[in-house]
Design an enzyme around this catalytic site. Structure first.
Site, PDB file in Angstrom:
ATOM      1  N   HIS A 213      -8.190  -4.659  -0.891  1.00  0.00           N
ATOM      2  CA  HIS A 213      -7.058  -3.936  -0.342  1.00  0.00           C
ATOM      3  C   HIS A 213      -6.805  -4.345   1.114  1.00  0.00           C
ATOM      4  O   HIS A 213      -7.727  -4.436   1.924  1.00  0.00           O
ATOM      5  CB  HIS A 213      -7.281  -2.423  -0.403  1.00  0.00           C
ATOM      6  CG  HIS A 213      -6.039  -1.648  -0.112  1.00  0.00           C
ATOM      7  ND1 HIS A 213      -5.064  -1.427  -1.062  1.00  0.00           N
ATOM      8  CD2 HIS A 213      -5.585  -1.091   1.028  1.00  0.00           C
ATOM      9  CE1 HIS A 213      -4.073  -0.748  -0.512  1.00  0.00           C
ATOM     10  NE2 HIS A 213      -4.362  -0.530   0.752  1.00  0.00           N
TER      11      HIS A 213
ATOM     12  N   SER B 296       0.823  -1.201   0.000  1.00  0.00           N
ATOM     13  CA  SER B 296       0.000   0.000   0.000  1.00  0.00           C
ATOM     14  C   SER B 296       0.864   1.261   0.000  1.00  0.00           C
ATOM     15  O   SER B 296       1.655   1.465  -0.920  1.00  0.00           O
ATOM     16  CB  SER B 296      -0.963  -0.039   1.189  1.00  0.00           C
ATOM     17  OG  SER B 296      -1.949   0.954   1.079  1.00  0.00           O
TER      18      SER B 296
ATOM     19  N   ASP C 271     -10.012  -3.631  -5.490  1.00  0.00           N
ATOM     20  CA  ASP C 271      -9.175  -2.647  -4.803  1.00  0.00           C
ATOM     21  C   ASP C 271      -9.146  -1.374  -5.642  1.00  0.00           C
ATOM     22  O   ASP C 271      -8.892  -1.433  -6.853  1.00  0.00           O
ATOM     23  CB  ASP C 271      -7.767  -3.224  -4.621  1.00  0.00           C
ATOM     24  CG  ASP C 271      -6.812  -2.284  -3.901  1.00  0.00           C
ATOM     25  OD1 ASP C 271      -7.242  -1.202  -3.463  1.00  0.00           O
ATOM     26  OD2 ASP C 271      -5.631  -2.645  -3.777  1.00  0.00           O
TER      27      ASP C 271
END
Length: 458
Positions: A428, A239, A398
């Site tokens: 995610h 991320s 995501d």
């Protein structure tokens, strides 16, 4: 017969007279010896009370279900478990917003406190892996290494955690478990960077600290200290950590002062740009947990020290509207033109969204939106060409799917070998949900697969 009274009947203040006490005692005895309500009426009232309680319970259950339930794609991994997890996180975010609005604490500090308290409950795994908390050029890091580190040269992974440049504790819970698993499965030294986070610091501090830690670790004498093979070092992040890992890989790649380079870069659902919040994946997954489009935009504004009042403008791409500086924007847009960089199966029916009129103040106040150190997808081809072989993990559900996909394509066009591991049931954050108590099947598979890729190529 002696009557037993509740404790509170003896707890009178001194001003209460003896007469008052007698009245209470007599009233109590009357209630016990002679019911004021007929037995049949009492039974009716009992049934009525039970119906009322059942109704209240049902209403509460409906309210809880209404709060937890959100429509999710059928293909997503373990949807009900994800709903419960998301409802909990939404509650924490709301609590942070309330505390912030009341001036009690910054919203991010409240959210992070809840995360840390939860992560501290997660048991330590792979306890045979040794952990050492030290400084690398003034930056806090933790070094994991298997026992007997001086017996042979080992591989190494520098790991940079996610959390929107603002959240999570890399030394606790899921991230600690992940680093320990990498160290154990790869028989490798793993360094996790505990960089300072927003709102205490803003861009470029997080980036600078990760670069400092990487340059320090890649020094030959430091690698020798940890018995690391200088030809077998990777940088990895998830991320926002994937954002930092990509930016660090770019910086080390073009840094002539560094004699040791990373062999691999592993980017797990990385966030790589903030010029287009309406890519196909942003449009498709804007309301899919746990990273909603609005939440990702908030993270960007926190990272770049922007005003949250700009949130709705940047979500609508007002900062890249058609009446903005087109010379500057067209130069940047060409690097994230998803209609050209993505396969048609991902584009589906979605169209680019760039409004006619926008807010020129946004790019003026937030110039880092065009800075490749903050948005690695904007890097020049010459820079990408100097980066190492890549593994990029993406999830179908995501909002950041297309960031990773576009970066994979741009790296390939620059001549870099890329493995794109795409999960049709992925969402995610799934990699951090591969450990007890919040484990998902897709998270377990994703961790196993990317570690297996590292094992094969590092």
């Amino acid at each position: 017969m002696k009557t037993t009274f509740p404790r509170m009947l003896y707890d009178y203040p001194q001003e209460v007279t003896v007469t008052s006490k007698k009245i209470f005692v007599e009233l109590h005895n009357v209630i016990l010896s002679k019911p004021l309500i007929a037995p049949e009426r009492r039974e009716e009232r009992h049934h009525s009370m039970m119906k009322l309680l059942c109704g209240i319970t049902l209403l509460l259950a409906v309210a809880v279900a209404y709060y937890i339930y959100i429509p999710l794609p059928r293909a997503i991994s373990e949807p009900w478990k994800l709903m419960v997890l998301d409802a909990t996180f939404r509650g924490v975010v709301s609590m942070g917003d309330v505390a912030h609005s009341l001036g009690l604490s910054h919203r991010v500090h409240v959210i992070n406190s809840a995360i840390i308290n939860f992560e501290s409950l997660v048991p330590v795994t792979n306890q045979e892996i040794q952990a050492e908390d030290i400084l690398f050029d003034g930056v806090h890091v933790r070094v994991y290494h298997p026992p007997g580190r001086e017996e042979k040269l080992r591989r190494a992974v520098m790991f940079i955690h996610g959390g929107g440049w603002a959240l999570c504790a890399p030394k606790l819970g899921s991230y600690d478990s992940l680093c320990r698993q990498m160290a154990a499965d790869l028989d490798a030294v793993v360094v996790t960077v505990d960089y300072r986070m927003a709102p205490d610091v803003r861009f470029p501090v997080q980036y600078d600290e990760c670069v400092q830690a990487a340059k320090h670790f890649l020094r030959p004498e430091v690698l020798a200290q940890y018995s690391v093979d200088p030809e077998r070092v990777a940088v990895c992040g998830d991320s926002a950590g994937g954002n930092l890992a990509a930016a660090v890989a770019q910086r080390i790649g073009i840094d002539n002062s560094s004699s040791v380079k990373f062999k691999l870069q592993v980017l797990i659902y990385p966030v790589l740009q903030a010029l287009d919040f309406n890519t196909a994946s942003y449009q498709q997954n804007q309301n899919v947990p746990i990273l909603y489009r609005t939440l990702m935009a908030r993270f960007w504004l926190e990272y770049l020290d922007g005003d949250l009042a700009l949130l709705h403008s940047i979500i609508k791409n007002k900062h890249t509207a058609q009446d903005q500086n087109q010379n500057l924007l067209s130069f940047s847009r060409s690097k994230l033109n998803w209609t050209n960089l993505l396969p048609k199966r991902l584009i589906k029916h979605y169209k680019p969204i760039f409004p006619l009129t926008g807010s020129p103040k946004i790019l003026k106040d937030l110039p880092a939106l065009l800075d490749a150190r903050a948005a690695p997808l904007l890097a020049e081809d010459e820079v990408l060409r100097m980066t190492p072989r890549a593994y990029i993990l993406t999830g179908e559900h995501d909002v950041l799917r297309d960031d990773g996909m576009m970066y994979a394509r741009r790296l390939e066009l620059a001549g870099v070998s890329v493995t794109n591991d795409h999960y049709e049931d992925g969402f995610h954050g799934c990699v951090t949900f591969a450990f007890w108590p919040c484990y998902f099947s897709v998270g377990i598979r994703a961790v196993q697969n990317y570690i297996a890729w590292l094992d094969e190529h590092l």
